[in-house]
Design an enzyme around this catalytic site. Structure first.
Site, PDB file in Angstrom:
ATOM      1  N   ASP A  31      39.441  36.365  32.251  1.00 42.84           N
ATOM      2  CA  ASP A  31      38.048  36.779  32.436  1.00 42.84           C
ATOM      3  C   ASP A  31      37.540  37.336  31.116  1.00 42.84           C
ATOM      4  OD1 ASP A  31      35.858  37.345  34.652  1.00 42.84           O
ATOM      5  OD2 ASP A  31      35.854  39.047  33.262  1.00 42.84           O
ATOM      6  N   GLU A  33      34.132  39.131  29.197  1.00 40.03           N
ATOM      7  CA  GLU A  33      32.813  39.759  29.243  1.00 40.03           C
ATOM      8  C   GLU A  33      32.128  39.510  27.896  1.00 40.03           C
ATOM      9  OE1 GLU A  33      31.552  40.995  31.989  1.00 40.03           O
ATOM     10  OE2 GLU A  33      33.438  40.620  33.050  1.00 40.03           O
ATOM     11  N   HIS A 189      32.910  43.604  37.103  1.00 42.33           N
ATOM     12  CA  HIS A 189      32.325  43.222  35.822  1.00 42.33           C
ATOM     13  C   HIS A 189      33.038  43.868  34.644  1.00 42.33           C
ATOM     14  CE1 HIS A 189      29.449  41.420  38.413  1.00 42.33           C
ATOM     15  NE2 HIS A 189      28.894  42.559  38.762  1.00 42.33           N
ATOM     16  N   ASP A 194      38.009  42.010  37.146  1.00 41.15           N
ATOM     17  CA  ASP A 194      37.638  40.677  37.622  1.00 41.15           C
ATOM     18  C   ASP A 194      38.793  39.688  37.453  1.00 41.15           C
ATOM     19  OD1 ASP A 194      35.225  41.796  38.179  1.00 41.15           O
ATOM     20  OD2 ASP A 194      34.044  40.538  36.837  1.00 41.15           O
TER      21      ASP A 194
END
Length: 218
Positions: A31, A33, A189, A194
Site C-alpha cells: 500500500d 500513500e 489511510h 491499509d
C-alpha cells in the site's frame, strides 16, 4: 507482524509450497500513500509491504510488515486534497522520511531474502486497486534507476476484484468487514494499516478457496 524474517533468522521455518501455490510467485501486499493520483508527477510519501507465508497446513498468513516514510522527489506535485485525505504532512519533522531510492532498498531487501527462503522466482504485488500502487512503485523504480526490483513489472492480484467475487464488496472497508474482520476508520489511510487489512482480506479469500476446492494442481 513487525519482526523482520531474514535468511539468518532461526525462526525461518518456511513452507516452500507457497512457490507452488502461485506458479512460482511470492504474493506481497503493498500500500502506498501519495501526494496525488498521477504516478508520473505526484509524490510517493509512504509505503508499506506485508510479506505472506504459508503454514504447515498450507494456509497463507501475514508474516512481517515493512514500511517507511518517503521524501517527495524533487519537483513532485503535492495535491492538498490528497494530503487532507491521508493526513500526511510532508514537512513534519517526526516523519523521518528517507529518499525514494533508499526507501525502495529498505522495502525490497527483505522481499528478496524471502524469495530465497521460499524458492519463489519473483514477488507479485497484491493491492486494493492494485494498478494504483503498482503505478507508483514502478514510477519510483524508473525515476531512481533501481536495478533490483523483486516485483513482476505488470502482473498483480487485486483485492478489489477478489473482494467483489468473494463477498460482493469492492470497497476495502466493506470487503474486510464482510470477511469477518474488524475495521478502525481512525487508522485507515495509513499505508501500514491499509496494507495489513488488505493482507488479511487476501489471505482470507485464498484460504477459503483452498479449503473448499483443495490446493491447486493436486
Amino acid at each position: 507482524m513487525s519482526e523482520e524474517f531474514t535468511a539468518e533468522n532461526p525462526l525461518a521455518d518456511v513452507n516452500t509450497r507457497i512457490s507452488k501455490r502461485f506458479r512460482g510467485y511470492l504474493p506481497v501486499v503493498v500500500d502506498i500513500e501519495t501526494g496525488g493520483l498521477n504516478a508520473a508527477t505526484d509524490a510517493m510519501l509512504q509505503i508499506a509491504a506485508v510479506v505472506l507465508r504459508m503454514d504447515r497446513q498450507d494456509r497463507i498468513y501475514p508474516a512481517a510488515t515493512y514500511s517507511t516514510h518517503v521524501e517527495a522527489f524533487e519537483g513532485a506535485n503535492l495535491d492538498p486534497k490528497s494530503l487532507e485525505f491521508n493526513g500526511i504532512d510532508p514537512d513534519h519533522p517526526l516523519r523521518m522520511a528517507i529518499p525514494e531510492k533508499e526507501a525502495l532498498r529498505k522495502i525490497f531487501r527483505p522481499i528478496r531474502e524471502e524469495l530465497g527462503l521460499t524458492g519463489c522466482k519473483r514477488a507479485i504485488l497484491v493491492g486494493h486497486n492494485a494498478f494504483f500502487d503498482m503505478g507508483f512503485l514502478n514510477a519510483a523504480v524508473e525515476r531512481t534507476n533501481f536495478k533490483r526490483n523483486p516485483f513482476h513489472p505488470f502482473s498483480c492480484f487485486d483485492t478489489a476484484t477478489l473482494g467483489g467475487l468473494a463477498y460482493g464488496q469492492t470497497v476495502l472497508r466493506r470487503a474486510v468487514e464482510a470477511s469477518g474482520e474488524g475495521w478502525n476508520s481512525r487508522e485507515a489511510h495509513s499505508a501500514i494499516y491499509d496494507a495489513e487489512k488488505t493482507a488479511d482480506l487476501f489471505c482470507n479469500i485464498v484460504n477459503r478457496w483452498d479449503a473448499a476446492f483443495g490446493f491447486p494442481g493436486e
